[in-house]
Design an enzyme around this catalytic site. Structure first.
Site, mmCIF file in Angstrom:
data_model
loop_
_atom_site.group_PDB
_atom_site.id
_atom_site.type_symbol
_atom_site.label_atom_id
_atom_site.label_comp_id
_atom_site.label_asym_id
_atom_site.label_seq_id
_atom_site.Cartn_x
_atom_site.Cartn_y
_atom_site.Cartn_z
ATOM 1 N N LEU A 199 81.134 -13.823 -5.196
ATOM 2 C CA LEU A 199 80.744 -12.415 -5.111
ATOM 3 C C LEU A 199 79.440 -12.311 -4.317
ATOM 4 O O LEU A 199 78.434 -12.883 -4.703
ATOM 5 C CB LEU A 199 80.550 -11.813 -6.508
ATOM 6 C CG LEU A 199 81.759 -11.882 -7.450
ATOM 7 C CD1 LEU A 199 81.445 -11.172 -8.761
ATOM 8 C CD2 LEU A 199 83.010 -11.293 -6.813
ATOM 9 N N ARG A 240 65.932 -5.503 -4.459
ATOM 10 C CA ARG A 240 64.641 -6.025 -4.914
ATOM 11 C C ARG A 240 64.073 -7.116 -4.004
ATOM 12 O O ARG A 240 62.936 -7.535 -4.170
ATOM 13 C CB ARG A 240 64.788 -6.532 -6.362
ATOM 14 C CG ARG A 240 64.836 -5.415 -7.372
ATOM 15 C CD ARG A 240 65.305 -5.886 -8.725
ATOM 16 N NE ARG A 240 66.723 -6.212 -8.715
ATOM 17 C CZ ARG A 240 67.371 -6.775 -9.731
ATOM 18 N NH1 ARG A 240 66.712 -7.088 -10.823
ATOM 19 N NH2 ARG A 240 68.669 -7.023 -9.639
ATOM 20 N N LYS A 245 70.854 -10.107 0.891
ATOM 21 C CA LYS A 245 70.257 -11.050 -0.062
ATOM 22 C C LYS A 245 70.775 -12.479 0.085
ATOM 23 O O LYS A 245 69.992 -13.433 0.099
ATOM 24 C CB LYS A 245 70.495 -10.559 -1.492
ATOM 25 C CG LYS A 245 70.030 -11.565 -2.540
ATOM 26 C CD LYS A 245 69.762 -10.962 -3.885
ATOM 27 C CE LYS A 245 70.995 -10.729 -4.680
ATOM 28 N NZ LYS A 245 70.676 -10.326 -6.062
ATOM 29 N N ASP A 255 74.375 -15.196 -5.207
ATOM 30 C CA ASP A 255 72.919 -15.251 -5.418
ATOM 31 C C ASP A 255 72.532 -16.243 -6.515
ATOM 32 O O ASP A 255 71.417 -16.211 -7.021
ATOM 33 C CB ASP A 255 72.347 -13.857 -5.705
ATOM 34 C CG ASP A 255 72.896 -13.226 -6.979
ATOM 35 O OD1 ASP A 255 73.822 -13.798 -7.579
ATOM 36 O OD2 ASP A 255 72.389 -12.150 -7.368
ATOM 37 N N GLU A 279 76.154 -6.542 -21.938
ATOM 38 C CA GLU A 279 75.099 -6.456 -20.928
ATOM 39 C C GLU A 279 73.784 -6.016 -21.566
ATOM 40 O O GLU A 279 73.782 -5.255 -22.548
ATOM 41 C CB GLU A 279 75.502 -5.469 -19.835
ATOM 42 C CG GLU A 279 76.633 -5.953 -18.958
ATOM 43 C CD GLU A 279 76.344 -7.303 -18.320
ATOM 44 O OE1 GLU A 279 75.362 -7.422 -17.581
ATOM 45 O OE2 GLU A 279 77.107 -8.255 -18.582
ATOM 46 N N ARG A 332 60.398 -34.693 21.216
ATOM 47 C CA ARG A 332 61.393 -33.610 21.288
ATOM 48 C C ARG A 332 62.808 -34.163 21.450
ATOM 49 O O ARG A 332 63.011 -35.354 21.663
ATOM 50 C CB ARG A 332 60.997 -32.674 22.429
ATOM 51 C CG ARG A 332 59.719 -31.904 22.105
ATOM 52 C CD ARG A 332 59.239 -31.105 23.278
ATOM 53 N NE ARG A 332 60.292 -30.267 23.835
ATOM 54 C CZ ARG A 332 60.277 -29.757 25.064
ATOM 55 N NH1 ARG A 332 59.229 -29.997 25.865
ATOM 56 N NH2 ARG A 332 61.269 -29.027 25.500
ATOM 57 N N TYR A 362 52.558 -36.124 29.144
ATOM 58 C CA TYR A 362 53.886 -35.499 29.006
ATOM 59 C C TYR A 362 54.906 -36.399 29.697
ATOM 60 O O TYR A 362 54.808 -36.672 30.900
ATOM 61 C CB TYR A 362 53.912 -34.100 29.640
ATOM 62 C CG TYR A 362 55.320 -33.542 29.649
ATOM 63 C CD1 TYR A 362 55.993 -33.338 28.437
ATOM 64 C CD2 TYR A 362 55.999 -33.275 30.832
ATOM 65 C CE1 TYR A 362 57.300 -32.872 28.418
ATOM 66 C CE2 TYR A 362 57.304 -32.794 30.823
ATOM 67 C CZ TYR A 362 57.947 -32.605 29.608
ATOM 68 O OH TYR A 362 59.244 -32.163 29.595
ATOM 69 N N ALA A 383 46.041 -42.126 29.976
ATOM 70 C CA ALA A 383 45.761 -40.785 29.455
ATOM 71 C C ALA A 383 45.955 -39.725 30.534
ATOM 72 O O ALA A 383 45.597 -39.933 31.684
ATOM 73 C CB ALA A 383 44.330 -40.733 28.946
ATOM 74 N N ALA A 400 44.327 -44.508 39.085
ATOM 75 C CA ALA A 400 44.042 -43.284 38.331
ATOM 76 C C ALA A 400 43.927 -42.085 39.264
ATOM 77 O O ALA A 400 43.469 -42.209 40.396
ATOM 78 C CB ALA A 400 42.756 -43.463 37.546
HETATM 79 C C1 UD1 Z 1 75.773 -10.225 -13.965
HETATM 80 C C2 UD1 Z 1 76.585 -10.219 -15.275
HETATM 81 C C3 UD1 Z 1 75.711 -10.660 -16.443
HETATM 82 C C4 UD1 Z 1 75.136 -12.018 -16.147
HETATM 83 C C5 UD1 Z 1 74.374 -12.021 -14.818
HETATM 84 C C6 UD1 Z 1 74.026 -13.442 -14.445
HETATM 85 C C7 UD1 Z 1 78.224 -8.416 -15.017
HETATM 86 C C8 UD1 Z 1 78.585 -7.031 -15.387
HETATM 87 N N1 UD1 Z 1 77.083 -8.868 -15.492
HETATM 88 O O1 UD1 Z 1 74.761 -9.243 -14.097
HETATM 89 O O2 UD1 Z 1 76.490 -10.718 -17.629
HETATM 90 O O3 UD1 Z 1 74.273 -12.393 -17.201
HETATM 91 O O4 UD1 Z 1 75.230 -11.518 -13.750
HETATM 92 O O5 UD1 Z 1 73.233 -13.491 -13.293
HETATM 93 O O6 UD1 Z 1 78.987 -9.066 -14.316
HETATM 94 N N2 UD1 Z 1 78.338 -7.945 -6.709
HETATM 95 C C9 UD1 Z 1 79.322 -7.545 -5.839
HETATM 96 N N3 UD1 Z 1 79.796 -6.276 -5.911
HETATM 97 C C10 UD1 Z 1 79.349 -5.383 -6.842
HETATM 98 C C11 UD1 Z 1 78.333 -5.790 -7.725
HETATM 99 C C12 UD1 Z 1 77.848 -7.066 -7.642
HETATM 100 O O7 UD1 Z 1 79.777 -8.328 -4.990
HETATM 101 O O8 UD1 Z 1 79.850 -4.240 -6.841
HETATM 102 C C13 UD1 Z 1 77.838 -9.320 -6.616
HETATM 103 C C14 UD1 Z 1 76.355 -9.378 -6.261
HETATM 104 O O9 UD1 Z 1 76.202 -9.512 -4.854
HETATM 105 C C15 UD1 Z 1 75.889 -10.646 -6.984
HETATM 106 C C16 UD1 Z 1 76.825 -10.733 -8.198
HETATM 107 O O10 UD1 Z 1 77.942 -9.920 -7.890
HETATM 108 O O11 UD1 Z 1 76.097 -11.792 -6.168
HETATM 109 C C17 UD1 Z 1 76.158 -10.283 -9.493
HETATM 110 O O12 UD1 Z 1 75.809 -8.937 -9.430
HETATM 111 P P1 UD1 Z 1 74.510 -8.365 -10.104
HETATM 112 O O13 UD1 Z 1 74.466 -6.895 -9.851
HETATM 113 O O14 UD1 Z 1 73.341 -9.169 -9.720
HETATM 114 O O15 UD1 Z 1 74.854 -8.580 -11.672
HETATM 115 P P2 UD1 Z 1 73.821 -8.716 -12.852
HETATM 116 O O16 UD1 Z 1 73.378 -7.347 -13.248
HETATM 117 O O17 UD1 Z 1 72.819 -9.716 -12.531
HETATM 118 MG MG MG Z 2 72.112 -10.625 -10.619
#
Ligand code: UD1
Ligand code: MG
Length: 457
Positions: free
Chosen positions: A9, A16, A23, A103, A154, A333, A366, A380, A423
């Site tokens: 994902l 942030r 990211k 991430d 959550e 290089r 060089y 040199a 030289a």
């Molecule tokens: C998520 C988990 C949480 C866990 C935490 C661990 C859920 C609902 N929650 O929360 O239980 O403890 O990760 O780090 O899953 N992403 C997408 N599409 C979206 C949303 C997110 O691709 O629509 C991807 C983000 O890029 C990221 C990952 O999913 O790589 C996690 O998303 P993020 O929003 O960071 O979830 P957390 O709130 O951290």
């Molecule tokens: Mg996260």
């Protein structure tokens, strides 16, 4: 055999990070967060790897080389459950899917193999971790008696009792694909964030009487996610400390293990010593008894045994022989190959050149596009003038040549075996073997000449 699919994902924006770069393209140890995860996924040799992209999707796609990835767009980021749902048409009907996060870069192959080994008889497996400060993570709710997993709650939806739970959801899970087809469309967004939570499939699983197993991480840093620059910097140091510990364990001497950066792979022989502040990029190999002085940068370099690299040297795409002495302040290089016992001293730049046994360029020179023979001494300030503004030309310096200081060798040119160059010469033609060649204007003195004086006030 059940097919293994991996979904990464990576569609989130990463607000942030406060950066225009998506990211997952920020780097840790010189490699993007997504590449770390992708490389680990590839080591599992899965039948398919899908990466869900959204924010900066095209850029993210360009960043991963290879045609083994199925790119799955998620137009709107409506939650992790929604993200995984986009991959349903691509998943193998009877396979298993391992969900990874773009991430969470440092998840290890060993932890994943242990998790996969728990996937018996169509169970779901969650990777969980016990952490001191669980703030922000989904909590693992278990049955108080049987300890069976009941749900993931959550942070934003948890009650005060659930907030006390220290076992957290790392996000990484393994689910049979037919369950995903069944459950993902059933997920709702009735929660405080109005998102489709992937984690809700756990409660659905329990409701259907399908057991949820859990597996623990080997190291907590493996499941640390990156949401901002300070977490990125923190994880970088944790990773570097881990690399340094591995080197120390193998017998490499690190003057200060907290002051080394490895952005690739560093392989060391025995009795290697590395001083503070060095950066190793790409593939670097240091043979036995190599010493690297403080603040050197080595990228894709092989250094043979007993060679010393003195402080502040920068070496890239090069091979260095045995018993050489490089630096301080040397720049080597790409395309350079130094034989054994070569000395390259301070403020000497060598590019795309071969230098044979025992030759020396100790100061301020060089050497570019050159072939230098054995036992050559380059004085040199010697410059190979290899570039005419349009083309690069070669300089050949044969064995046993002595080049006096401040010489310009106008390439293409050959300095024949045993030549001595006076030289301050500008050499434009081939020099004859064994002779002294020099081009120098005659020295004159003007008698009675007076230095100009400043008017006295
Ligand atoms: C998520 C988990 C949480 C866990 C935490 C661990 C859920 C609902 N929650 O929360 O239980 O403890 O990760 O780090 O899953 N992403 C997408 N599409 C979206 C949303 C997110 O691709 O629509 C991807 C983000 O890029 C990221 C990952 O999913 O790589 C996690 O998303 P993020 O929003 O960071 O979830 P957390 O709130 O951290
Ligand atoms: Mg996260």
């Amino acid at each position: 055999m059940t097919k293994l699919n991996v979904v990464i994902l990576a569609a989130g924006e990463g607000k942030r990070m406060r950066s225009s770069l998506p990211k997952v393209l920020h780097t840790l140890a010189g490699c993007s967060l997504l590449m770390h995860v992708t490389n680990t996924a590839r080591q599992l040799s899965p039948d398919k790897i899908c990466i869900v992209i959204g924010h900066g999707g095209e850029m993210v796609k360009q960043s991963v080389l290879g045609d083994d990835i199925t790119w799955v767009p998620q137009q709107q980021q409506l939650g992790t459950g929604h993200a995984l749902m986009q991959t349903l048409p691509y998943l193998d009907r009877n396979g298993l899917t391992l969900v990874l996060y773009g991430d969470v870069p440092l998840i290890s192959i060993q932890t994943l193999l242990e998790l996969i080994a728990k996937a018996k008889e169509k169970h779901c497996v969650l990777l969980t971790a016990e952490i001191e400060n669980p703030f922000g993570y989904g909590r693992i709710a278990r049955d108080p008696d049987t300890r069976a997993i009941k749900a993931i709650v959550e942070q934003k939806d948890a009650n005060s009792e659930q907030l006390e739970i220290h076992e957290i959801n790392t996000g990484i899970m393994l689910i049979p694909n037919d369950y995903l087809h069944n459950w993902l469309p059933k997920i709702e967004n009735k929660n405080t964030q109005h998102e489709y939570y992937l984690t809700d499939i756990i409660a659905l699983s329990v409701k259907q009487g399908i057991q949820v197993e859990s597996s623990q991480t080997r190291n907590l840093w493996e499941v640390m996610g990156i949401n901002n620059k300070s977490q990125l910097a923190e994880l970088e140091r944790i990773y570097q400390k881990h690399c340094a510990d591995k080197l120390l364990h193998l017998g490499v001497s690190l003057i200060d293990p907290s002051r080394i950066d490895i952005r690739g792979e560093l392989v060391c022989g025995s009795d290697v010593e590395i001083d503070i502040g060095c950066i190793f990029e790409g593939n670097v190999k240091l043979d036995d008894f190599v010493q690297v002085g403080a603040h050197c940068i080595l990228k894709n370099v092989k250094v043979a045994s007993d060679t010393t690299i003195l402080p502040y040297s920068h070496i890239e795409d090069a091979e260095i022989g045995e018993n050489c002495k490089i630096g301080p302040f040397a720049r080597i290089r790409p395309g350079t190959k130094l034989s054994n016992k070569v000395h390259i001293g301070n403020f000497v730049e060598v590019k795309n050149s071969q230098i044979a046994l025992g030759s020396k360029a100790n100061h301020l020179s060089y050497i570019g596009d050159s072939v230098v023979g054995k036992n050559v001494n380059i004085g040199a300030g010697t410059i190979t003038c290899n570039y005419d503004g349009a083309n690069k030309h070669q300089t050949i310096i044969e064995d046993d040549v002595f080049i006096g200081s401040d010489t310009q060798l106008i390439a293409p040119v050959r300095v024949s075996k045993g030549s001595t160059i006076g030289a301050g010469s500008t050499i434009t033609k081939e020099t004859p073997e064994g002779q002294l060649t020099l081009s120098r204007s005659k020295q004159v003195s003007v008698s009675g000449w007076k230095r100009p004086q400043k008017p006295k006030v």
